[in-house]
Scaffold this active site. Structure first.
Site, PDB file in Angstrom:
ATOM      1  N   GLU A 323       0.841  -1.210   0.000  1.00 54.57           N
ATOM      2  CA  GLU A 323       0.000   0.000   0.000  1.00 54.57           C
ATOM      3  C   GLU A 323       0.865   1.244   0.000  1.00 54.57           C
ATOM      4  O   GLU A 323       0.576   2.211  -0.686  1.00 54.57           O
ATOM      5  CB  GLU A 323      -0.916   0.005   1.242  1.00 54.57           C
ATOM      6  CG  GLU A 323      -1.936   1.140   1.248  1.00 54.57           C
ATOM      7  CD  GLU A 323      -1.433   2.439   1.863  1.00 54.57           C
ATOM      8  OE1 GLU A 323      -2.077   3.473   1.649  1.00 54.57           O
ATOM      9  OE2 GLU A 323      -0.402   2.443   2.546  1.00 54.57           O
ATOM     10  N   GLU A 324       1.959   1.209   0.782  1.00 54.47           N
ATOM     11  CA  GLU A 324       2.689   2.452   1.061  1.00 54.47           C
ATOM     12  C   GLU A 324       3.369   3.055  -0.157  1.00 54.47           C
ATOM     13  O   GLU A 324       3.395   4.257  -0.318  1.00 54.47           O
ATOM     14  CB  GLU A 324       3.732   2.221   2.166  1.00 54.47           C
ATOM     15  CG  GLU A 324       3.130   1.840   3.520  1.00 54.47           C
ATOM     16  CD  GLU A 324       2.383   2.985   4.179  1.00 54.47           C
ATOM     17  OE1 GLU A 324       2.257   4.054   3.573  1.00 54.47           O
ATOM     18  OE2 GLU A 324       1.910   2.792   5.317  1.00 54.47           O
ATOM     19  N   ASP A 351      -7.393   1.314   8.155  1.00 58.58           N
ATOM     20  CA  ASP A 351      -6.030   1.831   7.938  1.00 58.58           C
ATOM     21  C   ASP A 351      -5.894   3.230   8.530  1.00 58.58           C
ATOM     22  O   ASP A 351      -5.232   4.090   7.969  1.00 58.58           O
ATOM     23  CB  ASP A 351      -5.707   1.831   6.433  1.00 58.58           C
ATOM     24  CG  ASP A 351      -4.242   2.172   6.168  1.00 58.58           C
ATOM     25  OD1 ASP A 351      -3.424   2.074   7.110  1.00 58.58           O
ATOM     26  OD2 ASP A 351      -3.915   2.559   5.030  1.00 58.58           O
TER      27      ASP A 351
HETATM   28 ZN   LIG Z   1      -1.574   2.549   5.948  1.00 56.38          ZN
END
Ligand SMILES: [Zn+2]
Length: 464
Positions: A323-324, A351
């Site tokens: 994701e990052e 998140d």
């Molecule tokens: Zn995150």
């Protein structure tokens, strides 16, 4: 009520009862789950396994940047544990991910006095030449100020000392600072860390380059160090800084999304998906961003299973990868679904840190919002009953773009950005009772939506 009128009402009700099923109101659909929701909440709050599991994950594997062995080992462990939990179809799906290496890095103030500065390179940054870069510094507070002073920026290290407004606004300097500084002829770009609170802790995070301008090295200074350089400039000091960064990017690496299910008893092909992301930045433990989200969603599904509940539709828990610094896991998940994408009834992600839950932010059709708002009311006992219009999270974004309803778990936001992307993102900041409430909120929302007799109304056309 007069007798005659009462008879007419009773007759009408009897007719309704024998008539073919008509659309139930959201309230009527959901109200039958009240006792079950209370049972799920009690079970989650009596169970310490979410915090134990989170501890084993983050202490056992540490931070988990895409391309790292730690990430892949953590994914192996989650897969094995999901199998041990007895969840169905525990598996991984392959994803090619970027592989960025931070390497050694430092920033030293040379003038007006010599002292090391506290910094973290930004994810995806290029490195400096081996000897580092020594250059005068220009401090600006905004892109507009850089535009006004761009003649002064050439050959300098530009520092964006932008005060924190909110994450959505202030993160622009982390994402675009390097491009804007390079456009003005700077040799490197620094930002004041994106945070409302600091104990001299620098915050990393992804930047974006633009193929039309030179890629210059970029890093975040602690808020305190950035403010000191601003004061020095205001006093007329000549500021010189030495920046050395070994950051570099290797060829893409292989990673995986990890997932498991409770298969639906009536409509197994219809899916409620929930999860978080497995990867993190290469600092701290990535405990709140986002091991906590993965564990909360996973424990919600395990709890539903442990209570012997089997909803009409399938519930799938996913730990997305990357994701990052790429969102490749989210895109690979969407692409692997193919035409089945339109059988996703709802996608939920946690998140935002597993602090005390407040409810959910919902992105989708108004008719569906009315239903999930009713489901949300079942979470009033733990104060998580607010369902806001508008929301989602990064990993479910690609699904939402294709018309799937999406929801982000909303938690008490005060402290999340204190620790976000820092060495301080560790489990000790989290409260086991808050995490248990997040598990309860996710379990009730996922279970009830997966079990409703009538599927969540769909108003957005689905692209195939
Ligand atoms: Zn995150």
């Amino acid at each position: 009520m007069p007798t005659r009128f009462r008879l007419i009402v009773c007759a009408a009700l009897a007719l309704c009862a024998s008539a073919p099923l008509v659309a139930q109101s959201p309230t009527a659909q959901v109200s039958q789950y009240r006792e079950l929701a209370a049972q799920i909440i009690r079970a989650a709050q009596a169970d310490s396994s979410a915090y134990d599991r989170l501890g084993r994950m983050v202490d056992g594997f540490g931070h988990r940047l895409s391309g790292s062995e730690a990430l892949e080992h953590a994914i192996d462990w989650v897969l094995a544990e999901m199998k041990r939990d007895g969840l169905a179809n525990a598996r991984t799906e392959p994803v090619k991910v970027p592989h960025w290496i931070r390497g050694r890095e430092s920033a030293e103030l040379i003038a007006p006095r010599r002292t090391p500065l506290v910094m973290l390179g930004l994810g995806g940054s290029v490195g400096t030449p081996r000897a580092g870069i020594t250059a005068p510094v220009l401090v600006v507070s905004s892109f507009e100020e850089l535009e006004r002073r761009k003649e002064d920026a050439r050959g300098k290290i530009v520092l964006f000392d932008a005060p924190f407004v909110d994450y959505g606004v202030s993160v622009a300097y982390r994402r675009a600072g390097a491009v804007e500084a390079a456009r003005a002829g700077a040799v490197a770009s620094l930002i004041r860390s994106v945070t409302p609170y600091s104990i001299r802790s620098p915050h990393t995070g992804a930047l974006r380059y633009d193929s039309t301008v030179t890629r210059i090295p970029a890093a975040a200074l602690s808020v305190e160090d950035a403010m000191m350089l601003r004061r020095m400039q205001n006093r007329g000091d000549r500021i010189v800084l030495h920046l050395a960064m070994q950051a570099h990017t290797l060829p893409d690496a292989m990673s995986r999304n990890v997932m498991a299910e409770i298969v639906g008893r009536e409509r197994p092909e219809e899916v409620v998906v929930l999860g978080g992301h497995m990867d993190s930045w290469d600092v701290g433990q990535g405990a709140m961003d986002d091991a906590g989200g993965v564990v909360a969603a996973w424990e919600a599904v395990r709890l539903i299973q442990r209570l012997g509940l089997r909803p009409r539709r399938t519930i799938r828990v996913v730990g997305w990868t990357n994701e990052e610094n790429g969102l490749r896991g989210a895109m690979a998940y969407r692409d692997a679904r193919g035409a089945d994408l339109n059988r996703h009834v709802l996608a939920i992600e946690s998140d935002a840190g597993v602090f005390a839950p407040r409810g959910f932010g919902f992105g989708g059709a108004p008719e569906a919002l009315a239903v999930v708002r009713e489901v949300g009311k079942l979470l009033a006992p733990i104060g998580a009953d607010s369902v806001e219009d508008g929301g989602g999270e990064a990993d479910i974004g690609p699904l939402m773009e294709r018309g799937v309803h999406g929801m982000g778990l909303l938690t008490t936001p005060t402290r999340y950005f204190w620790y976000h992307h820092t060495q301080g993102d560790t489990i000790d900041k989290l409260d086991p009772a808050d995490l248990a409430k997040c598990v309860a909120a996710l379990a009730v929302m996922a279970y009830v939506v997966a079990d409703l007799e009538e599927a969540l109304p769909r108003a957005i056309p689905v692209a195939r």
